[in-house]
Design an enzyme around this catalytic site. Structure first.
Site, short mmCIF file in Angstrom:
data_model
loop_
_atom_site.label_atom_id
_atom_site.label_comp_id
_atom_site.label_asym_id
_atom_site.label_seq_id
_atom_site.Cartn_x
_atom_site.Cartn_y
_atom_site.Cartn_z
CB ALA A 276 -0.91 -0.01 1.23
CD GLN A 277 0.73 5.31 -3.46
OE1 GLN A 277 1.77 4.86 -3.95
NE2 GLN A 277 0.04 6.29 -4.06
CB VAL A 278 0.50 6.36 3.86
CG1 VAL A 278 -0.22 7.26 4.85
CG2 VAL A 278 0.55 4.93 4.37
CE LYS B 197 -0.93 -0.05 5.47
NZ LYS B 197 -0.58 -0.82 6.71
CG ASP C 285 8.33 -3.68 11.80
OD1 ASP C 285 9.51 -3.80 12.17
OD2 ASP C 285 8.02 -3.18 10.70
#
Length: 561
Positions: free
Chosen positions: A143-145, A159, A294
């Site tokens: 994905a990209q934000v 997102k 993470d």
């Protein structure tokens, strides 16, 4: 319609399968392909592709495999990242290389992002947002934000899932499953590594990561676990603007935890932040059994008042009550330098093979614990210590839950941030009260009676079912329907090789029979003739020649004369 979609998916999988074989061959893994029964592909690619470049030949197999995964694309990069947390599956040199894998994916066009928002939310973007920044804040393989603003004026981030990524990942999973099945069928001792099970685990992980609605629920679960704790903040999820492929969250304007200079300028307390972060993470692990998988510095922001905010909840770890108890016991035994207790815990866990060399394990564990004997407790890095312990037990084929490795790596990241913020940071000091609380709760009368009640209920169920099961067992014996299934591992390959030998021998006999029969017919004057010779003799020689030629070509292509 469904059958057409399935056919298209099968065609895509086959094409991807061929691409994977080509890339593996390019990086010098043709021997592994032959072991998996793909000799026909290897022979074909040897004619089409040159041998690996000289600079590739100089690289180690781990480095070449990392380059191959990067060339195969994002799905395989994520597979390598997963494998980097599994020392029980791949050697240490591969783990170190796979840890270098990063997503290097360009952003996709803003128009495609708008189309994804429209398709997922079933509304026009203008009906949800008054503004969306065309330039993405970040881009990754999934994905990209984008930064945006709701109609109410609230600042948010969106997102957006990459177009076509689901179909692409599913195609790769199908191809991976095919290769894993071949590996399990052909490679020796493959059952130890369980390649099919590994692909299934990876498929489950990446499918969850692509489901942004699940990630939204994960954020709310963390917020619920830390309700009333003013030291942590979790982004608010806007559910009306969220779907499986779009996640809309509150925009967090904070300082990255790695920017110590900015923290100092803002008047924030670095030592207090380090203590709060350690306590929050240990509470996630040992109290809730649900932790951020993470927590690297890019995913940690600091807000006014020394409040910590975690970002990116696509990767989380889970520890059930049994695994939490196992972890607590192991850490206590290691810090108390009790080798016998460590081995006793491993034996009790039931994950030890019959061929385990207990004496060698005791020796290596003693050396491991002795290496920490002279180190003051406040200097011990708990995450690295746990990583070293897991590396030792994997050497002896002792299985453990993958979440323990994820936990170890997360602990290493937390300790690294803690020592960067506070040179005197001591994880053991933060860990000790949690360990004491866990031991106290386990030995409390309430917990003891609860466990006794659980065991008693199990025994009651066993006693209730035993007469019926025994009766069924005897009835099967009386009806001659009692069966015992035996599995001889490693026999399949020998049977296939034996079958090939029988087929070749049969072909030889057929060729010999055709030649002998044709020679006998050649001596007779009966039947139709061609150029003065019997037609049936010519026909027999021709068939024998075709079979023999086909047989020789097959042997040459297999590379086994």
């Amino acid at each position: 319609m469904l059958s057409v979609l399935q056919l298209n998916r099968n065609i895509r999988s086959l094409r991807r399968y061929r691409q994977i074989v080509r890339v593996l061959f390019k990086y010098g893994f043709d021997h592994a392909l032959e072991l998996m029964g793909l000799s026909q592909f290897v022979t074909r690619w040897r004619k089409l592709i040159r041998r690996p470049e000289p600079e590739l030949v100089l690289l180690s197999s781990a480095e070449r495999m990392r380059l191959a995964l990067e060339e195969l694309g994002p799905t395989f990069v994520k597979l390598g990242q997963l494998l980097s947390t599994r020392p029980d599956v791949i050697p240490r040199n591969f783990i170190l290389e796979f840890a270098k894998l990063q997503d290097h994916v360009p952003s996709f066009p803003f128009e495609a992002a708008l189309e994804q928002i429209r398709a997922e939310l079933k509304r026009e973007p203008e009906e949800c947002f008054s503004f969306i920044d065309p330039e993405p804040l970040a881009a990754a393989s999934i994905a990209q934000v984008h930064r945006a603003r709701l109609l109410s004026g609230e600042e948010v981030v969106i997102k957006v899932r990459r177009p076509g990524v689901v179909e692409f990942v599913e195609t790769d999973i199908d191809a991976m499953m095919g290769i894993a099945t071949l590996a399990e069928r052909h490679l020796p001792q493959s059952e130890i590594y369980d390649p099919v099970g590994l692909v299934k685990e990876f498929a489950r992980t990446i499918r969850r990561e692509m489901d942004f609605a699940r990630e939204g629920h994960t954020i709310e679960k963390f917020a619920e676990n830390f309700a009333g704790d003013p030291t942590l903040h979790f982004p608010q999820v806007h559910w009306k603007e969220t779907a499986r492929g779009v996640l809309t969250m509150q925009f967090i304007d904070g300082i990255k935890v790695s920017d110590t200079a900015a923290l100092e300028r803002a008047g924030l307390d670095r030592r207090l932040i380090a203590r709060r972060g350690a306590d929050a993470f240990l509470k996630m692990v040992l109290t809730h059994g649900f932790f951020h998988g993470d927590p690297h510095p890019g995913n940690v922001l600091i807000l006014p008042g020394n409040v910590i905010c975690l970002l990116d909840y696509g990767m989380v770890g889970r520890l059930d009550a049994q695994l939490k108890g196992y972890l607590t016991d192991i850490l206590l035994a290691i810090m108390q330098r009790d080798v016998d207790e460590v081995i006793s815990i491993l034996l009790y866990s039931g994950e030890i093979t019959d061929s385990l060399d207990t004496r060698a394990l005791r020796r290596d564990l003693s050396a491991f614990i002795d290496s920490y004997y002279e180190i003051p407790l406040h200097e011990i890095e708990v995450g690295r210590m746990l990583l070293e312990f897991l590396e030792i037990i994997t050497t002896y084929r002792i299985k453990f839950q993958p979440d323990l490795m994820l936990l170890s790596k997360a602990l290493v990241a937390i300790e690294g941030m803690g020592r960067e913020l506070d040179p005197d940071f001591d994880m053991v000091e933060h860990l000790r009260p949690f360990m004491k609380k866990a031991v106290k709760e386990r030995l409390s009368p309430r917990q003891v009676f609860r466990e006794m009640g659980s065991h008693f209920a199990s025994y009651v169920t066993l006693a209730r079912n035993l007469p019926r099961d025994l009766k069924e067992f005897l009835n099967r014996i009386n009806r001659n329907k009692f069966k015992i299934d035996l599995e001889h591992r490693g026999l399949d390959r020998a049977l296939r090789d034996f079958d090939k030998s029988i087929n070749r021998l049969s072909s030889s006999l057929i060729i010999a029979a055709l030649i002998v029969g044709s020679s006998i017919v050649m001596q007779t004057d009966k039947g139709p003739k061609l150029m003065g010779f019997p037609v049936f003799a010519f026909l027999g020689y021709t068939i024998a020649g075709f079979i023999g030629l086909w047989w020789v070509v097959a042997i040459l292509r297999s590379g086994r004369l």
